[in-house]
Design a protein around this motif. Structure first.
Motif, short mmCIF file in Angstrom:
data_model
loop_
_atom_site.label_atom_id
_atom_site.label_comp_id
_atom_site.label_asym_id
_atom_site.label_seq_id
_atom_site.Cartn_x
_atom_site.Cartn_y
_atom_site.Cartn_z
N VAL A 261 0.84 -1.20 0.00
CA VAL A 261 0.00 0.00 0.00
C VAL A 261 0.88 1.25 0.00
O VAL A 261 0.69 2.16 -0.81
N PHE A 262 1.86 1.28 0.89
CA PHE A 262 2.76 2.43 0.95
C PHE A 262 3.52 2.60 -0.36
O PHE A 262 3.69 3.72 -0.85
N GLN A 263 3.95 1.50 -0.95
CA GLN A 263 4.69 1.58 -2.21
C GLN A 263 3.80 2.08 -3.35
O GLN A 263 4.25 2.88 -4.18
N PHE A 264 2.56 1.62 -3.40
CA PHE A 264 1.64 2.10 -4.44
C PHE A 264 1.42 3.60 -4.33
O PHE A 264 1.31 4.30 -5.33
N VAL A 265 1.34 4.11 -3.10
CA VAL A 265 1.13 5.55 -2.90
C VAL A 265 2.41 6.32 -3.22
O VAL A 265 2.37 7.31 -3.95
N LEU A 266 3.53 5.86 -2.68
CA LEU A 266 4.79 6.60 -2.84
C LEU A 266 5.36 6.52 -4.25
O LEU A 266 5.87 7.51 -4.77
N TRP A 267 5.30 5.35 -4.85
CA TRP A 267 5.98 5.14 -6.14
C TRP A 267 5.03 4.88 -7.30
O TRP A 267 5.40 5.07 -8.45
N GLY A 268 3.83 4.42 -7.00
CA GLY A 268 2.90 4.06 -8.06
C GLY A 268 1.91 5.14 -8.44
O GLY A 268 1.11 4.98 -9.36
N GLY A 269 1.92 6.23 -7.70
CA GLY A 269 1.03 7.35 -8.01
C GLY A 269 -0.43 7.09 -7.71
O GLY A 269 -1.30 7.81 -8.19
N LYS A 270 -0.73 6.08 -6.91
CA LYS A 270 -2.12 5.78 -6.57
C LYS A 270 -2.56 6.60 -5.37
O LYS A 270 -1.76 6.98 -4.52
N SER A 271 -3.87 6.85 -5.30
CA SER A 271 -4.42 7.49 -4.11
C SER A 271 -4.41 6.45 -2.99
O SER A 271 -4.35 5.24 -3.25
N PRO A 272 -4.50 6.89 -1.74
CA PRO A 272 -4.54 5.92 -0.64
C PRO A 272 -5.66 4.89 -0.78
O PRO A 272 -5.43 3.69 -0.57
N LYS A 273 -6.86 5.31 -1.17
CA LYS A 273 -7.97 4.36 -1.33
C LYS A 273 -7.69 3.37 -2.46
O LYS A 273 -7.97 2.18 -2.33
N GLU A 274 -7.15 3.86 -3.59
CA GLU A 274 -6.81 2.96 -4.70
C GLU A 274 -5.73 1.97 -4.29
O GLU A 274 -5.80 0.79 -4.64
N ALA A 275 -4.74 2.45 -3.55
CA ALA A 275 -3.63 1.60 -3.13
C ALA A 275 -4.12 0.48 -2.21
O ALA A 275 -3.73 -0.68 -2.36
N ILE A 276 -4.99 0.83 -1.26
CA ILE A 276 -5.52 -0.19 -0.36
C ILE A 276 -6.35 -1.21 -1.12
O ILE A 276 -6.21 -2.41 -0.92
N ALA A 277 -7.19 -0.74 -2.02
CA ALA A 277 -8.01 -1.66 -2.82
C ALA A 277 -7.14 -2.58 -3.66
O ALA A 277 -7.41 -3.78 -3.75
N ALA A 278 -6.09 -2.05 -4.27
CA ALA A 278 -5.21 -2.86 -5.12
C ALA A 278 -4.38 -3.85 -4.31
O ALA A 278 -4.18 -4.99 -4.73
#
Length: 169
Positions: A143-160
């Motif tokens: 989740v942290f990596q998706f937000v920091l490096w993947g450009g996802k929003s926190p909600k998108e990162a958690i869902a993914a």
């Protein structure tokens, strides 16, 4: 000492002593930092984690910290605070936080250990403390990596990151 020998050898011990035995039984690199603190390093699926435990005898509290090797730059503090808030809503034990001065993300929880002057914890308690920290660090690291490096929003990162898979590939 391997894990099987450890499980049969000790029923309970002083908190830091029990954790030291537990880390040794798993073959994890660890170091005592004084009488009341221990640090271990564990390789997880996503990163190497530093596990740190501090015993506060005067309060009978064993604090356990898991550091998933995530540092956040100042420009990302806001989005990581939001991410941490959403993650913490899902946790039953412990919480994630970020130290604002350094941008270090960590998982923290504590156990109140009741007893007289000779306070001890069991193997089951040591295992629960360690496994809770490792499980949550492993579960939310992506989740942290998706937000920091993947450009996802926190909600998108958690869902993914938290989609449940069925079966094995």
């Amino acid at each position: 000492m391997n894990l099987d020998e450890f499980e049969g050898a000790r029923d309970d011990a002083a908190p830091i002593d029990m954790l030291e035995s537990y880390f040794s039984a798993h073959g994890w690199q660890h170091e005592r930092v004084g009488e009341d603190e221990i640090v271990a390093h564990v390789q997880g699926s996503w990163a190497q984690y530093e596990l740190r435990s501090v015993w506060r005898e005067e309060d009978h509290v064993l604090q356990f910290l898991g550091f998933p090797d995530i540092r956040v730059t100042a420009d990302k503090h806001g989005v990581i605070y939001e991410t941490i808030g959403l993650i913490n809503e899902q946790l039953w034990l412990g919480h994630f936080e970020m130290w604002s001065s350094s941008g270090i993300v960590l998982f923290r929880h504590a156990a109140l250990i009741e007893g007289s002057d000779d306070v001890s914890i069991s193997l089951e308690q040591a295992e629960a403390l360690v496994e809770a920290a490792l499980d949550e660090c492993e579960r939310f690291y992506p989740v942290f990596q998706f937000v920091l490096w993947g450009g996802k929003s926190p909600k998108e990162a958690i869902a993914a990151a938290l989609i449940e898979t069925r079966g094995e590939a």
